[in-house]
Every structure is written in C-alpha cells, then in structure tokens.
Write a protein that holds these residues in place. Sequence first.
Motif, mmCIF file in Angstrom:
data_model
loop_
_atom_site.group_PDB
_atom_site.id
_atom_site.type_symbol
_atom_site.label_atom_id
_atom_site.label_comp_id
_atom_site.label_asym_id
_atom_site.label_seq_id
_atom_site.Cartn_x
_atom_site.Cartn_y
_atom_site.Cartn_z
ATOM 1 N N THR A 19 -11.943 -12.876 -15.650
ATOM 2 C CA THR A 19 -12.424 -14.239 -15.393
ATOM 3 C C THR A 19 -11.976 -14.797 -14.045
ATOM 4 O O THR A 19 -12.453 -15.851 -13.632
ATOM 5 C CB THR A 19 -11.910 -15.214 -16.491
ATOM 6 O OG1 THR A 19 -10.480 -15.156 -16.520
ATOM 7 C CG2 THR A 19 -12.458 -14.861 -17.854
ATOM 8 N N CYS A 20 -11.065 -14.081 -13.366
ATOM 9 C CA CYS A 20 -10.374 -14.741 -12.244
ATOM 10 C C CYS A 20 -11.300 -15.167 -11.110
ATOM 11 O O CYS A 20 -10.993 -16.128 -10.408
ATOM 12 C CB CYS A 20 -9.188 -13.941 -11.750
ATOM 13 S SG CYS A 20 -9.606 -12.425 -10.926
ATOM 14 N N GLU A 21 -12.441 -14.507 -10.934
ATOM 15 C CA GLU A 21 -13.302 -14.946 -9.818
ATOM 16 C C GLU A 21 -13.967 -16.292 -10.111
ATOM 17 O O GLU A 21 -14.513 -16.920 -9.209
ATOM 18 C CB GLU A 21 -14.343 -13.879 -9.458
ATOM 19 C CG GLU A 21 -15.387 -13.627 -10.494
ATOM 20 C CD GLU A 21 -16.386 -12.533 -10.072
ATOM 21 O OE1 GLU A 21 -17.155 -12.776 -9.128
ATOM 22 O OE2 GLU A 21 -16.355 -11.461 -10.715
ATOM 23 N N TYR A 22 -13.906 -16.745 -11.354
ATOM 24 C CA TYR A 22 -14.574 -18.005 -11.715
ATOM 25 C C TYR A 22 -13.608 -19.139 -12.019
ATOM 26 O O TYR A 22 -14.025 -20.200 -12.457
ATOM 27 C CB TYR A 22 -15.490 -17.779 -12.918
ATOM 28 C CG TYR A 22 -16.473 -16.671 -12.675
ATOM 29 C CD1 TYR A 22 -17.439 -16.799 -11.676
ATOM 30 C CD2 TYR A 22 -16.422 -15.495 -13.403
ATOM 31 C CE1 TYR A 22 -18.325 -15.769 -11.423
ATOM 32 C CE2 TYR A 22 -17.313 -14.467 -13.154
ATOM 33 C CZ TYR A 22 -18.259 -14.612 -12.162
ATOM 34 O OH TYR A 22 -19.133 -13.599 -11.900
ATOM 35 N N ILE A 23 -12.322 -18.884 -11.853
ATOM 36 C CA ILE A 23 -11.353 -19.943 -12.181
ATOM 37 C C ILE A 23 -10.458 -20.237 -10.966
ATOM 38 O O ILE A 23 -10.381 -19.434 -10.037
ATOM 39 C CB ILE A 23 -10.487 -19.571 -13.402
ATOM 40 C CG1 ILE A 23 -9.700 -18.297 -13.113
ATOM 41 C CG2 ILE A 23 -11.344 -19.393 -14.648
ATOM 42 C CD1 ILE A 23 -8.784 -17.889 -14.212
ATOM 43 N N ASP A 24 -9.793 -21.395 -11.010
ATOM 44 C CA ASP A 24 -8.944 -21.777 -9.878
ATOM 45 C C ASP A 24 -7.465 -21.609 -10.193
ATOM 46 O O ASP A 24 -6.647 -21.496 -9.289
ATOM 47 C CB ASP A 24 -9.201 -23.248 -9.511
ATOM 48 C CG ASP A 24 -10.632 -23.448 -9.054
ATOM 49 O OD1 ASP A 24 -11.056 -22.714 -8.147
ATOM 50 O OD2 ASP A 24 -11.333 -24.302 -9.620
ATOM 51 N N SER A 25 -7.133 -21.623 -11.464
ATOM 52 C CA SER A 25 -5.725 -21.669 -11.838
ATOM 53 C C SER A 25 -5.604 -21.165 -13.276
ATOM 54 O O SER A 25 -6.575 -21.227 -14.034
ATOM 55 C CB SER A 25 -5.282 -23.136 -11.727
ATOM 56 O OG SER A 25 -3.953 -23.283 -12.108
ATOM 57 N N ILE A 26 -4.415 -20.684 -13.635
ATOM 58 C CA ILE A 26 -4.211 -20.200 -15.012
ATOM 59 C C ILE A 26 -3.029 -20.938 -15.621
ATOM 60 O O ILE A 26 -1.964 -21.054 -15.000
ATOM 61 C CB ILE A 26 -3.975 -18.680 -15.028
ATOM 62 C CG1 ILE A 26 -5.223 -17.956 -14.496
ATOM 63 C CG2 ILE A 26 -3.626 -18.192 -16.442
ATOM 64 C CD1 ILE A 26 -5.087 -16.457 -14.351
ATOM 65 N N LYS A 27 -3.242 -21.454 -16.830
ATOM 66 C CA LYS A 27 -2.182 -22.158 -17.559
ATOM 67 C C LYS A 27 -1.767 -21.294 -18.729
ATOM 68 O O LYS A 27 -2.618 -20.879 -19.516
ATOM 69 C CB LYS A 27 -2.717 -23.510 -18.061
ATOM 70 C CG LYS A 27 -1.676 -24.359 -18.759
ATOM 71 C CD LYS A 27 -2.253 -25.694 -19.205
ATOM 72 C CE LYS A 27 -2.985 -25.626 -20.528
ATOM 73 N NZ LYS A 27 -2.166 -25.279 -21.686
ATOM 74 N N ILE A 28 -0.473 -20.997 -18.813
ATOM 75 C CA ILE A 28 -0.002 -20.271 -19.998
ATOM 76 C C ILE A 28 1.056 -21.139 -20.680
ATOM 77 O O ILE A 28 1.590 -22.064 -20.075
ATOM 78 C CB ILE A 28 0.562 -18.874 -19.660
ATOM 79 C CG1 ILE A 28 1.838 -18.979 -18.827
ATOM 80 C CG2 ILE A 28 -0.488 -18.033 -18.948
ATOM 81 C CD1 ILE A 28 2.553 -17.650 -18.691
ATOM 82 N N GLY A 29 1.340 -20.816 -21.947
ATOM 83 C CA GLY A 29 2.311 -21.635 -22.663
ATOM 84 C C GLY A 29 3.108 -20.789 -23.626
ATOM 85 O O GLY A 29 3.233 -19.568 -23.462
ATOM 86 N N TYR A 30 3.643 -21.441 -24.638
ATOM 87 C CA TYR A 30 4.484 -20.717 -25.600
ATOM 88 C C TYR A 30 3.777 -19.532 -26.257
ATOM 89 O O TYR A 30 4.405 -18.490 -26.470
ATOM 90 C CB TYR A 30 4.995 -21.680 -26.691
ATOM 91 C CG TYR A 30 5.950 -22.716 -26.157
ATOM 92 C CD1 TYR A 30 7.167 -22.331 -25.592
ATOM 93 C CD2 TYR A 30 5.644 -24.067 -26.202
ATOM 94 C CE1 TYR A 30 8.049 -23.275 -25.088
ATOM 95 C CE2 TYR A 30 6.517 -25.015 -25.703
ATOM 96 C CZ TYR A 30 7.720 -24.621 -25.144
ATOM 97 O OH TYR A 30 8.587 -25.552 -24.641
ATOM 98 N N PRO A 31 2.494 -19.638 -26.625
ATOM 99 C CA PRO A 31 1.887 -18.480 -27.296
ATOM 100 C C PRO A 31 2.058 -17.182 -26.507
ATOM 101 O O PRO A 31 2.540 -16.172 -27.046
ATOM 102 C CB PRO A 31 0.413 -18.885 -27.427
ATOM 103 C CG PRO A 31 0.451 -20.382 -27.496
ATOM 104 C CD PRO A 31 1.558 -20.779 -26.551
#
Length: 211
Positions: A19-31
């Motif tokens: 997906t990275c060519e279509y997104i600006d940033s990645i949010k990750i969390g506890y999961p």
Amino acid sequence: MLALDVLDEKNALKIAEETCEYIDSIKIGYPLVLGTDLKIIEKIKNLTGKEVICDFKVADIPSTNEKIAELTLNYADGIICQGFVGKDSVSAILNIARKKNKKVIVVTEMSHPGATEYLKNVANDMADMAKNLKVDGIVAPSTRVERLKELKKIVGDLFIISPGVGAQGGDLKEVLNVLDENDYVIIGRAIYESENPKESAKNYKMQISTF
Ligand code: 3DU
C-alpha cells in the motif's frame, strides 16, 4: 495515514509494502507492537520509506510518560499521547520529542460513541492546551464532523490526524470538506481487512487527491 493494526510481522510488512505508494504515513499501535516488538518500526520504515507514528495513547504521570517517549522515539517518528492527563504529562513527552526532533500528537476527542460520555466535554480545552504547548498535531474524530470542525478551529495551524472513515462509518467527503492539505485521514480496517488492500488504498488515495 494507514492504521496498521494487524498482529504479525509478515502480514504487517506485506500490507505496508503493497500500500505504501498510496499512503503518506503509517500509524501503528499496541496490536502490532505487542504482537512483535518495537523493531518492527525500523523494518516498516526501511521497506516503505514512510514515517511511522506510534499510537500508544500515552496517559501516565510525567516521569513515566518520559520513559515511554524515550524508548518509543528511539524508533518512531512521532508518538500519540492522551491530553486528559494534563499539561505536565504532555510536556514531559514533548521535551523528549523536541530533543530527538520527533512529533507529538495529542488525542482530544476520540471517534467511538463512548467518547461522548466524558472526553467530548473537555475536548475543546485539551485542543486549547495542545495549541498552547505547541505540540505538532491532534487526533480528532471523523465520526462527528461538526466536532472535527470545531476542534480544527481551536488548534489553527496544528495538523489533525482523523480516525473514523471506513469501518467506523465516517464519511470521507464530509471529512475532506473540513480538513486541509496538512491534515491526515486515518484509515485502518477498510484497507487492511479488505480483500485487496492495495486496491483499497489506491481507491482512497484517488478520492482524496481528486477531491
Ligand atoms: O477504525 P479503523 O480500523 O479505520 O482504525 C482507526 C485507527 O485509529 C485505529 O488504530 C484506532 O486505534 C485509532 N484511533 C481511533 O480509531 C479513534 C481515536 O479517537 C484515536 C485513534
């Protein structure tokens, strides 16, 4: 901003790469971090070249917040903390982040229905506090567009990251009417649980860039 709340490394890296060519940033969390470890951040960044924000909604006393921020920001480009703990706790994170040239994003009103029970009543004050402390951005809900609008008005030039489009029922077009080019729409399940995450991300990107 892709919310990558999958639980294992293989799946996370596959979706991030697709997906990275279509997104600006990645949010990750506890999961994802509890399912793997903090080094997953380096792996995602190396693979995608995108910034990674850690959504740990940190909500502790200043000295504990400081420790959490120090460890997290050794890897992540930014950290999300709760505003309801007050300005001393948020400042503790901000001090660490500024030393490391990283971002701090403060949760004001959350997007789920329960946020109207308590958080909504104090969200404007938290937005005010975020603005006064000069953090980088706030989290505000895509599920209540009138509240998104109000919170945006309060924080002015701080950027907004806004969850709620897709699985939580928020309407992308209504949200885009409120946000500007410095803000982010957060989308998780509608991308990573779809049959074709790449197509889903591409579709959202197209809707956003042609709006
Ligand atoms: O509902 P989605 O699957 O698109 O994911 C939304 C993401 O944003 C998810 O990581 C969730 O933990 C986070 N989030 C909210 O949904 C609502 C908030 O107020 C703050 C963060």
